[in-house]
Design a protein around this motif. Sequence first.
Motif, PDB file in Angstrom:
ATOM      1  N   MET A  12       6.541  -0.335   3.065  1.00 35.21           N
ATOM      2  CA  MET A  12       7.101   1.055   2.590  1.00 35.21           C
ATOM      3  C   MET A  12       5.900   2.059   3.019  1.00 35.21           C
ATOM      4  SD  MET A  12       9.818   0.728   1.010  1.00 35.21           S
ATOM      5  CE  MET A  12       9.884   1.952  -0.368  1.00 35.21           C
ATOM      6  N   GLY A  13       4.629   1.581   3.046  1.00 35.63           N
ATOM      7  CA  GLY A  13       3.469   2.366   3.361  1.00 35.63           C
ATOM      8  C   GLY A  13       2.610   1.282   3.655  1.00 35.63           C
ATOM      9  N   ASN A  46       9.897   7.598  10.701  1.00 34.27           N
ATOM     10  CA  ASN A  46      10.190   6.354  10.902  1.00 34.27           C
ATOM     11  C   ASN A  46      10.349   5.462  12.330  1.00 34.27           C
ATOM     12  OD1 ASN A  46      12.177   7.978  11.980  1.00 34.27           O
ATOM     13  ND2 ASN A  46      13.915   6.831  11.541  1.00 34.27           N
ATOM     14  N   CYS A  53       2.026   6.118   4.500  1.00 35.06           N
ATOM     15  CA  CYS A  53       2.166   6.451   3.007  1.00 35.06           C
ATOM     16  C   CYS A  53       1.118   5.420   2.343  1.00 35.06           C
ATOM     17  CB  CYS A  53       3.669   6.524   2.575  1.00 35.06           C
ATOM     18  SG  CYS A  53       4.606   7.762   3.251  1.00 35.06           S
ATOM     19  N   THR A  78       3.317   8.423  -3.297  1.00 37.62           N
ATOM     20  CA  THR A  78       4.387   8.563  -2.120  1.00 37.62           C
ATOM     21  C   THR A  78       5.647   7.630  -2.252  1.00 37.62           C
ATOM     22  OG1 THR A  78       3.376   6.886  -0.974  1.00 37.62           O
ATOM     23  CG2 THR A  78       2.635   9.011  -0.530  1.00 37.62           C
ATOM     24  N   THR A  82       9.025   7.341   0.372  1.00 37.23           N
ATOM     25  CA  THR A  82       9.129   6.036   1.098  1.00 37.23           C
ATOM     26  C   THR A  82      10.840   5.571   0.857  1.00 37.23           C
ATOM     27  OG1 THR A  82       8.329   4.733  -0.573  1.00 37.23           O
ATOM     28  CG2 THR A  82       6.847   5.535   1.350  1.00 37.23           C
ATOM     29  N   ARG A  85      13.109   7.493   2.935  1.00 35.26           N
ATOM     30  CA  ARG A  85      12.775   7.029   4.397  1.00 35.26           C
ATOM     31  C   ARG A  85      13.292   5.686   4.565  1.00 35.26           C
ATOM     32  NH1 ARG A  85       7.241   7.478   5.445  1.00 35.26           N
ATOM     33  NH2 ARG A  85       7.791   9.842   5.465  1.00 35.26           N
ATOM     34  N   TRP A  86      12.873   4.747   3.786  1.00 34.79           N
ATOM     35  CA  TRP A  86      13.055   3.033   4.373  1.00 34.79           C
ATOM     36  C   TRP A  86      14.358   2.575   3.472  1.00 34.79           C
ATOM     37  CZ3 TRP A  86      11.315   2.994   8.706  1.00 34.79           C
ATOM     38  CH2 TRP A  86       9.952   3.176   9.039  1.00 34.79           C
TER      39      TRP A  86
END
Length: 294
Positions: A12-13, A46, A53, A78, A82, A85-86
Amino acid sequence: MSAAGGSALIFMGTGCSSAIPYPRCLISPSHPPCHVCFQSLSLPPNRNPNYRCNASLLIDYCQTDGNHTYVLIDAGKTFRETVLRWFVYHQIPRIDSIVLTHEHADAVLGLDDVRSVQPISPTNDIDPTPVYLTHHSMTSMETKFPYLVKKKLTQGQEIRRVAQFSWNIIAEDCNQPFFASGLKLTPLPVMHGEDYICLGFLFGDKSKVAYLSDVSRIPATTEYVISKSGARQMDLLILDALYKTGSNKFHFCLPQTLETVKRLCPKQALLIGMNHEFDHHKDNELLMEWSRSK
């Protein structure tokens, strides 16, 4: 790291507490400007590993019956970004459990936003998400997020929709593993500064993974558990590396990280927690050269 239809790790980061890019590098650029921070905005995040993050890992765990559970390590500042995004990109439908390494801002300040991935109930009548954390972190949660911890309303207090959690205390002890949504995890106590204990985690059935996101020193008892010369060679070591040079009181920097990788001798190592000194593509080439020469 994944197998078709099997378990997977989703990063995730991989950045430090400030995350990358640093706003200051963009609003008050140096001369020449910071290459990594400016480059991190040149592509969608991405497709841009220099956009980093807060350190966090989602474990997509495929159980023996083929069902998947989703265990999140840390939910920092963050977290919401995330998820957008993910979770969307990988079609992650939910979070089944959350495991916390420690209670610093970059590990917990996204907990409030977990309600955005929980079922909607105006009366908070939903199954709470289990959270696993140390007693020290629990004490901090009671101060940081009293409305997420306190269950009973005072007289006249109205119900407000907030994230629902069940809090579970885990030991700072390599000999006391626990289960989160079917996944067995072993706590790995490490020093995050000499006055502070942070947890890493060992997990995995066929492949053993050690995750150490915030570490300045690994005690001998923890090192034995994850070392080739000790209990077992790790298939994957995920390890803190804040700066490219020098040292830091609270985190490994690259010299200490590489020394640790050589000493523990995992089959593979991945670095996280990097600041903007690290250029993903260039430094990966250097690290590949280092790996071939060691």
